[in-house]
Design a protein around this motif. Structure first.
Motif, PDB file in Angstrom:
ATOM      1  N   GLU A 186      -5.851 -11.628   7.905  1.00 41.12           N
ATOM      2  CA  GLU A 186      -5.989 -12.484   7.115  1.00 41.12           C
ATOM      3  C   GLU A 186      -4.846 -13.327   6.578  1.00 41.12           C
ATOM      4  N   GLY A 187      -3.680 -13.335   7.459  1.00 42.36           N
ATOM      5  CA  GLY A 187      -2.536 -14.185   6.925  1.00 42.36           C
ATOM      6  C   GLY A 187      -1.516 -13.802   5.558  1.00 42.36           C
ATOM      7  N   LEU A 188      -1.923 -12.494   5.460  1.00 37.10           N
ATOM      8  CA  LEU A 188      -0.960 -12.248   4.396  1.00 37.10           C
ATOM      9  C   LEU A 188      -0.006 -11.255   4.702  1.00 37.10           C
ATOM     10  N   ARG A 189       1.157 -11.346   3.728  1.00 36.32           N
ATOM     11  CA  ARG A 189       2.507 -10.656   4.040  1.00 36.32           C
ATOM     12  C   ARG A 189       2.036  -9.123   3.935  1.00 36.32           C
ATOM     13  N   VAL A 190       2.796  -8.489   4.594  1.00 34.34           N
ATOM     14  CA  VAL A 190       2.689  -6.891   4.437  1.00 34.34           C
ATOM     15  C   VAL A 190       3.829  -6.213   3.712  1.00 34.34           C
ATOM     16  N   GLY A 191       3.421  -5.193   3.048  1.00 43.78           N
ATOM     17  CA  GLY A 191       4.277  -4.512   2.167  1.00 43.78           C
ATOM     18  C   GLY A 191       4.186  -2.795   2.459  1.00 43.78           C
ATOM     19  N   ILE A 192       4.852  -2.195   2.358  1.00 48.17           N
ATOM     20  CA  ILE A 192       4.497  -0.664   2.183  1.00 48.17           C
ATOM     21  C   ILE A 192       5.431   0.076   1.179  1.00 48.17           C
ATOM     22  N   TYR A 193       4.917   0.679   0.495  1.00 46.75           N
ATOM     23  CA  TYR A 193       5.290   1.495  -0.641  1.00 46.75           C
ATOM     24  C   TYR A 193       5.610   2.907  -0.130  1.00 46.75           C
ATOM     25  N   LEU A 229       0.846  -1.088   0.097  1.00 49.49           N
ATOM     26  CA  LEU A 229       0.001  -0.066   0.072  1.00 49.49           C
ATOM     27  C   LEU A 229       0.891   1.171   0.063  1.00 49.49           C
ATOM     28  N   THR A 230       0.322   2.257  -0.600  1.00 54.02           N
ATOM     29  CA  THR A 230       1.021   3.478  -0.776  1.00 54.02           C
ATOM     30  C   THR A 230       1.040   4.079   0.467  1.00 54.02           C
ATOM     31  N   ALA A 231       1.989   4.296   1.319  1.00 53.48           N
ATOM     32  CA  ALA A 231       1.949   5.000   2.513  1.00 53.48           C
ATOM     33  C   ALA A 231       2.400   6.527   2.196  1.00 53.48           C
ATOM     34  N   LYS A 232       2.982   6.837   0.976  1.00 57.09           N
ATOM     35  CA  LYS A 232       3.227   8.146   0.747  1.00 57.09           C
ATOM     36  C   LYS A 232       3.581   8.212  -0.586  1.00 57.09           C
ATOM     37  N   HIS A 233       2.963   8.640  -1.749  1.00 57.94           N
ATOM     38  CA  HIS A 233       3.304   8.560  -2.931  1.00 57.94           C
ATOM     39  C   HIS A 233       4.076  10.151  -3.270  1.00 57.94           C
ATOM     40  N   HIS A 234       4.376  10.329  -4.760  1.00 61.53           N
ATOM     41  CA  HIS A 234       4.912  11.609  -4.992  1.00 61.53           C
ATOM     42  C   HIS A 234       4.472  12.890  -4.603  1.00 61.53           C
TER      43      HIS A 234
END
Length: 438
Positions: free
Chosen positions: A112-119, A72-77
């Motif tokens: 939900e057992g999903l891995r978490v990524g941060i943009y 998920l985009t934590a902060k975009h441009h």
């Protein structure tokens, strides 16, 4: 290099682009393309109230689609933060919604057992110390008011590094950090990338970092060389393209990669973008990636209220129906040592198993090269377990002795149509592994 086995086993993830640009409904690059002033853009901040932002629903939809992780985009441009940063007031908790949207996201997806990524965007069009005038992308690049700007880029870097520290400290275990992006004058050492990389890895041991501290969607970076930089990251991120062949470093060593793709033509919500991919296209893109040793990160762009467009929800659910029957041919699979079969096919592989993905109705039996009939223990439809005949006689076998042929027809139906027009998967179990699988 960090252990990436969970990532290469997962193969399929959800990208989520969400921010103030979602309200503008003209894509995440709207401010840059239209050269929107900060004053005009401010109205989106003052009215940001996505009452249907529902990461619990997003996570359940991702799981239903067969995805194993999300970003998920934590902060975009644009510089707006979906998290409660102590470094800025330009954040979701100061808008009408009044909530930390990243915390809600991480909690929901982990549940939900999903891995978490941060943009996190290295670029920031809102921060006063990010150079604007003459920059190729900044909304104020041609503004006379920015001509005499007095920026302190190191001060911006301090700010950016501290925000990354916050994201790596305040939100539990982060599995993947997705930086975006580098370009001329802002790449690698310009970001103090070694310091940044070391900080992220120290705060989040085992985290995966993408390649964009030195690269972009079009520039793939130094992981493809024999001398990658210390900030080259763990995987390459080609954008809006599936590489025509597996990505390899010198010496033919496989390189970890992930193709990020959109469901239409836009990452951020764009109201008038109706060029929508259907489930069949997405399934084939996923399989194409896996057959070349890569991952598929498929984007959703919630609208200004936080809703995922209904057509996108339906597409993901249709993908999930296919994945429910065929996920074995995706998870943990990679490049096959055998060449793709007839036109319209891909092969994914795992141990001594080949998964033949048939995406186009064949004319006659399907040819396989690099393998003999006696090498095959059995061949069956993955979805149903129905046997697929390995031919040992007939004109095809006699005329093309260098190929092994699989028959999809029967005596009662010599032109049997594919059971799944999107991708019919045939599981071929070999008596022993055919070669080194990725």
């Amino acid at each position: 290099m960090t252990d990436n086995r969970w990532f290469t086993d997962a193969r399929f993830g959800m990208f989520i682009h969400f921010g103030l640009y979602s309200v503008a409904a003209k894509g995440e690059w709207y401010a840059s393309i239209e050269e929107i002033s900060a004053e005009k853009y401010r109205k989106y901040f003052e009215t940001f109230d996505p009452i249907r932002y529902d990461p619990v629903f997003y996570a359940r939809l991702a799981k239903q689609a067969g995805m194993k992780y999300a970003v998920l985009t934590a902060k975009h441009h644009e510089g707006f933060c979906l998290f409660d940063s102590a470094c800025t007031d330009y954040k979701s908790v100061n808008t009408p919604i009044g909530r930390d949207l990243i915390r809600e996201y991480t909690d929901a997806f982990r549940k939900e057992g999903l891995r978490v990524g941060i943009y996190y965007s290295l670029v920031d069009w809102h921060h006063p110390d990010y150079p604007a005038f003459g920059d190729p992308f900044h909304p104020s690049r041609n503004s006379e008011s920015a001509r005499n700007e007095t920026c302190d880029f190191n001060r911006y870097l301090d700010y950016m590094h501290e925000q990354v520290r916050e994201l790596c400290t305040n939100y539990g275990k982060i599995d993947l950090f997705w930086f975006d992006f580098s370009y001329e004058g802002h790449s690698g050492a310009d970001w103090r990338a070694l310091e940044l990389t070391e900080m992220v890895r120290s705060l989040q041991p085992g985290i995966l970092i993408n390649s964009r501290l030195e690269a972009s969607g079009g520039n793939l970076g130094s992981l493809l060389t024999d001398s990658p930089t210390p900030w080259a990251g763990d995987f390459i991120t080609p954008e809006q393209i599936v590489p025509p062949a597996p990505l390899k470093a010198p010496g033919n060593a496989p390189v970890c990669w992930e193709a990020c793709q959109t469901l239409n033509n836009s990452f951020g919500y764009t109201a008038d973008d109706h060029v929508c991919k259907d489930a069949r296209i997405c399934i084939r893109q996923l399989v194409d990636c896996v057959s070349k040793g890569g991952n598929y990160l498929l984007n959703i762009g919630p609208d200004g209220n936080g809703s995922i467009p209904p057509w996108a929800v339906e597409t993901l659910r249709e993908i999930g129906t296919w994945m429910n029957e065929n996920h074995e041919s995706v998870y943990g699979c990679g490049e096959s040592p055998l060449p793709a079969a007839a036109f319209g096919c891909r092969i994914t592989a795992k141990d001594n198993v080949l998964y033949l993905h048939v995406m186009q109705q064949p004319v006659g039996p399907l040819p396989l090269s690099g393998i003999r009939p006696e090498d095959i223990l059995y061949a069956r439809m993955l979805a149903t377990g129905a046997e697929v005949e390995v031919l040992t006689e007939g004109w095809a076998v006699e005329n093309y002795p260098d190929y092994t042929f699989l028959s999809l027809s029967s005596k009662s139906n010599e032109t049997q149509l594919l059971p799944d027009p999107a991708d019919t998967v045939i599981k071929i179990v070999l008596r022993q592994a055919a070669g080194p699988f990725s």
